[in-house]
Design an enzyme around this catalytic site. Structure first.
Site, PDB file in Angstrom:
ATOM      1  N   CYS A 131       0.806  -1.215   0.000  1.00  0.00           N
ATOM      2  CA  CYS A 131       0.000   0.000   0.000  1.00  0.00           C
ATOM      3  C   CYS A 131       0.845   1.274   0.000  1.00  0.00           C
ATOM      4  CB  CYS A 131      -0.985  -0.021   1.167  1.00  0.00           C
ATOM      5  SG  CYS A 131      -0.268  -0.598   2.702  1.00  0.00           S
TER       6      CYS A 131
ATOM      7  N   THR B 118      41.510  -0.565  37.693  1.00  0.00           N
ATOM      8  CA  THR B 118      42.132  -0.038  36.478  1.00  0.00           C
ATOM      9  C   THR B 118      41.184  -0.244  35.303  1.00  0.00           C
ATOM     10  OG1 THR B 118      43.159  -2.117  35.861  1.00  0.00           O
ATOM     11  CG2 THR B 118      44.411  -0.702  37.343  1.00  0.00           C
TER      12      THR B 118
ATOM     13  N   ASN C 232      41.710  11.578  32.418  1.00  0.00           N
ATOM     14  CA  ASN C 232      42.636  10.957  31.499  1.00  0.00           C
ATOM     15  C   ASN C 232      43.618  10.034  32.229  1.00  0.00           C
ATOM     16  OD1 ASN C 232      43.631  10.447  29.022  1.00  0.00           O
ATOM     17  ND2 ASN C 232      44.882  12.320  28.889  1.00  0.00           N
ATOM     18  N   ILE C 233      43.104   9.202  33.115  1.00  0.00           N
ATOM     19  CA  ILE C 233      43.950   8.259  33.849  1.00  0.00           C
ATOM     20  C   ILE C 233      43.405   6.852  33.649  1.00  0.00           C
ATOM     21  CG2 ILE C 233      44.815   9.838  35.619  1.00  0.00           C
ATOM     22  CD1 ILE C 233      42.555   8.909  37.438  1.00  0.00           C
ATOM     23  N   SER C 234      44.241   5.872  33.918  1.00  0.00           N
ATOM     24  CA  SER C 234      43.818   4.502  33.634  1.00  0.00           C
ATOM     25  C   SER C 234      43.654   3.659  34.889  1.00  0.00           C
ATOM     26  CB  SER C 234      44.820   3.853  32.691  1.00  0.00           C
ATOM     27  OG  SER C 234      46.107   3.910  33.262  1.00  0.00           O
TER      28      SER C 234
ATOM     29  N   ILE D  99      43.324  10.923  42.463  1.00  0.00           N
ATOM     30  CA  ILE D  99      41.914  10.682  42.142  1.00  0.00           C
ATOM     31  C   ILE D  99      41.593   9.282  42.668  1.00  0.00           C
ATOM     32  CG2 ILE D  99      40.196  10.569  40.302  1.00  0.00           C
ATOM     33  CD1 ILE D  99      41.733  13.241  40.376  1.00  0.00           C
TER      34      ILE D  99
ATOM     35  N   ASP E 181      55.704   7.317  35.299  1.00  0.00           N
ATOM     36  CA  ASP E 181      56.381   8.259  36.210  1.00  0.00           C
ATOM     37  C   ASP E 181      57.752   7.714  36.592  1.00  0.00           C
ATOM     38  OD1 ASP E 181      54.060   9.777  36.303  1.00  0.00           O
ATOM     39  OD2 ASP E 181      53.315   8.765  38.109  1.00  0.00           O
TER      40      ASP E 181
ATOM     41  N   HIS F 118      50.061   0.784  38.153  1.00  0.00           N
ATOM     42  CA  HIS F 118      49.716   1.811  39.151  1.00  0.00           C
ATOM     43  C   HIS F 118      50.139   1.363  40.537  1.00  0.00           C
ATOM     44  CE1 HIS F 118      46.876   2.151  35.828  1.00  0.00           C
ATOM     45  NE2 HIS F 118      46.942   3.445  36.042  1.00  0.00           N
TER      46      HIS F 118
END
Ligand code: SF4
Ligand code: SF4
Lengths: 129, 509
Positions: free
Chosen positions: B136, B494, B476-478, B457, B436, B418
């Site tokens: 239709c 993580t 912007n961290i893992s 954080i 680091d 970390h």
């Protein structure tokens, strides 16, 4: 009158502004400062005009500071503005406020062109030229 | 029956007066002044109608549109107006355009609210639709330009408008938040609020004595109707809402403005105004309520929790909010509105004008709105995944005085990135990452405390994974150490843990 002062590496540590204030007796107001060991940028407001203003600007130039006129910071499209106020409280220098009749008022001398209000305005009535 | 119930005048009597040009109409602000100067009794006797108004961002707004049939016809399965998706779960050429639907090409910059404004302004709108083709409706694709005049119907139908009042917002966190409550500066840098307070329609008749189903109102510059209570109608707590309808073709883009909140999304500023007939003393009294008698909470948007669980920082009146600063503790915090008081006032003035001209008559509600009821939160089936569910509990830490080279060796051996640094009492003092350490060795640094990041954080065990993942992305961290309320390290989370342990959506482990 508002001007931008650019301090080079060689003069950044000298108390130029303070001594000019002392010498001329004009209370110069610092609106924004970005200084590090290499160079500095100040946006100042000078409550003077005519000869007095020229005298002050020359004193800066003689001390090795570059002087630039600080021109129009923001353009507000008054046809678009709905007077909501979303730009007012985020402004760090209180350059935006309501008038008595709840229309927005922009006090250009206070604005340091940070751009926070541009993002805060929901109808994109504020632009930075 | 209390004295307040006694009828002063009926709606029919008021309409009679409007017809003869005898009605006494005041805006809510004028009513407040009159009550202050002459007292409530006199004001109630003199004034027939008090007009209200509000102009604010109302995301639950949108329009039903009927495009008409093309030749050959199409059963639009998907449809866009200026690249903004239109809801097409309706008949062939009916669609619903929601204010917060966002453009697929311009994103935050342009959305349903803007399309509505452009339609009302008479601008050309690009219509695009796709279909699978039926016997239709054989057509499969259509692309054309339309204006509001080409539409058979364009009906603004807003499921939730005109909040009675709305909690104000601030931000305790250490970063700028971009929210539907506008830009919130860090560390309680400012306060934003919404609503017209003493001009707000539902604040003027909070007992729903004159406002109900079928009440005629000002909507978007035209005339509209209340068609029921709005979604999230919460009259018990003083947060009522309305569902409204009106003909978009008769509206004015001055009172319907597309808007976008930075990094939040698009919406529509809607102008709504309601005339309140002063039928008894109680309505006279509420119609004269002032900003300093209308209270809301200031909530902390820094906490990523359900809206009703956002911590209350202070209870304040609209008068304090509108003054431009609110005192919290020993600080004066700048406050400003998101909705326009100037426009609210203009709307109240406009209805007043319409009534005085005899072009707007009052309606008696055909049924009252619910006076009781609360809003429930959404129950999430299955438990929300928490940090504690997937973090590693077996966390390796170091001391500030540890030797960098030794620590680096330990990290390599365990294959971790970390390393939380804890003090003598086991409390979190800093964090270092393998990156680091590599840099520190190159620079010939000796002890961890020389290089560790001290502002860490963190996450808590009972926080939602989604919230913490967003936090990691923002910084912007893992990885984040997980601490208890006493700042003892209890685990580490993580991005690796998150991607490894949450497989196929939400089915953990
Ligand atoms: S750019 Fe806007 S927010 Fe920034 S100082 Fe100027 S007026 Fe205020
Ligand atoms: S946020 Fe935009 S629309 Fe609102 S008052 Fe400021 S300039 Fe006007």
């Amino acid at each position: 009158m508002r001007v931008k002062l650019i301090y080079s590496h060689s003069v950044v540590e000298k108390p130029i502004l303070a001594s000019i204030v002392l010498k001329t007796g004009i209370p110069i107001n610092i609106l924004e400062a970005r200084i590090n060991a290499q160079k500095g940028e100040l946006i100042i407001s000078i409550p003077a005009s005519g000869e007095k203003l020229e005298e002050i600007l020359n004193l800066f130039r003689e001390s090795g500071v570059q002087v630039q006129e600080f021109i129009e910071t923001l353009r507000i499209d008054w046809d678009k503005c709905i007077a909501c106020g979303a730009c007012i409280s985020p402004c760090p220098t209180r350059a935006l406020r309501f008038r008595e009749d709840w229309k927005l008022e922009f006090i250009e001398e206070k604005c340091v062109a940070c751009g926070i209000c541009v993002a805060a305005c929901p109808v994109k009535a504020i632009n930075m030229p | 029956m209390s004295e307040e119930d006694g009828e002063i005048r009926s709606i029919d009597e008021i309409n009679e007066k409007i017809k003869h040009g005898d009605a006494v109409v005041l805006t809510a602000e004028e009513m407040i002044k009159l009550v202050e100067s002459s007292g409530l009794e006199v004001a109630a006797k003199e004034v027939d109608v008090v007009t209200s108004g509000t102009f604010g961002a109302m995301c639950s707004s949108g329009a039903f549109l009927n495009f008409g049939h093309s030749d050959p016809p199409i059963k639009m399965a998907r449809c866009w107006l200026n690249d903004v998706p239109v809801y097409k779960g309706l008949a062939a050429v009916d669609g619903y355009l929601g204010a917060s639907s966002m453009s697929e090409t311009k994103g935050f910059e342009y959305g349903g609210g803007h399309v509505i404004e452009d339609l009302v302004s008479g601008r050309d709108i690009l219509l695009r639709a796709e279909s699978y083709g039926t016997d239709c409706y054989p057509r499969r694709h259509i692309e054309t330009a339309i204006t509001i005049d080409d539409l058979n119907q364009a009906m603004l139908v807003n499921p939730r408008n005109c909040y009675q009042k709305y909690d104000a917002a601030t931000n305790s966190s250490d970063r700028v938040l971009y929210t539907y409550m506008g830009t919130l500066l860090p560390n309680y840098g400012n306060i934003t609020f919404s609503g017209a307070g003493q001009l707000n329609p539902l604040c003027k008749d909070p007992n729903y004595e004159t406002i109900g189903f079928g009440t005629k109102i000002f909507l978007g510059g035209g005339k509209g109707y209340i068609i029921g209570e709005g979604t999230q109608h919460n009259p018990t707590s003083g947060y009522g809402t309305l569902m409204v309808k009106g003909d978009l073709k008769q509206m004015n883009s001055r009172y319907l403005r597309g808007a976008s909140f930075h990094r939040y999304g698009t919406t529509l500023y809607v102008g709504v105004g309601i005339p309140i007939p002063i039928i008894n003393m109680r309505v006279a009294r509420t119609a004269a309520l002032k900003d300093d008698e209308i209270y809301v909470d200031i909530r902390d948007y820094g906490a990523a929790v359900r809206p009703d669980l956002r911590p209350v920082i202070k209870r304040v009146s609209y008068a304090e909010l509108r003054s431009g600063k609110v005192t919290i503790g020993d600080r004066d915090i700048p406050s400003s509105s998101l909705s326009s008081y100037k426009m609210a006032r203009e709307i109240a003035e406009t209805i007043k004008k319409w009534i005085l001209e005899g072009t707007f008559f009052l309606t008696r509600p055909i049924e009252p709105l619910p006076k009781h009821g609360r809003t429930k939160p959404l129950k999430v089936k299955g438990r929300e995944l928490r940090v504690g569910d997937i973090m590693s509990r077996n966390v390796i830490t170091a001391k500030p005085s540890d030797d960098i080279k030794e620590v680096a060796a330990r990290l390599v051996e365990r294959g971790i990135d970390h390393l939380p640094v804890v003090d003598e009492d086991g409390k979190l003092a800093g964090i270092v990452t393998s990156w680091d350490l590599a840099r520190a060795i190159a620079q010939d640094k000796r002890r961890l405390e020389e290089i560790m990041t001290r502002k860490v954080i963190v996450a808590f065990e009972n926080e939602s994974i989604d919230v913490v993942v967003r936090r990691m992305a923002q910084h912007n961290i893992s990885g984040v150490p997980v601490v208890d309320r006493k700042n003892n390290v209890v685990g580490i989370l993580t991005t690796d843990d998150v991607s490894r342990k949450i497989v196929g959506g939400r089915t953990a482990q």
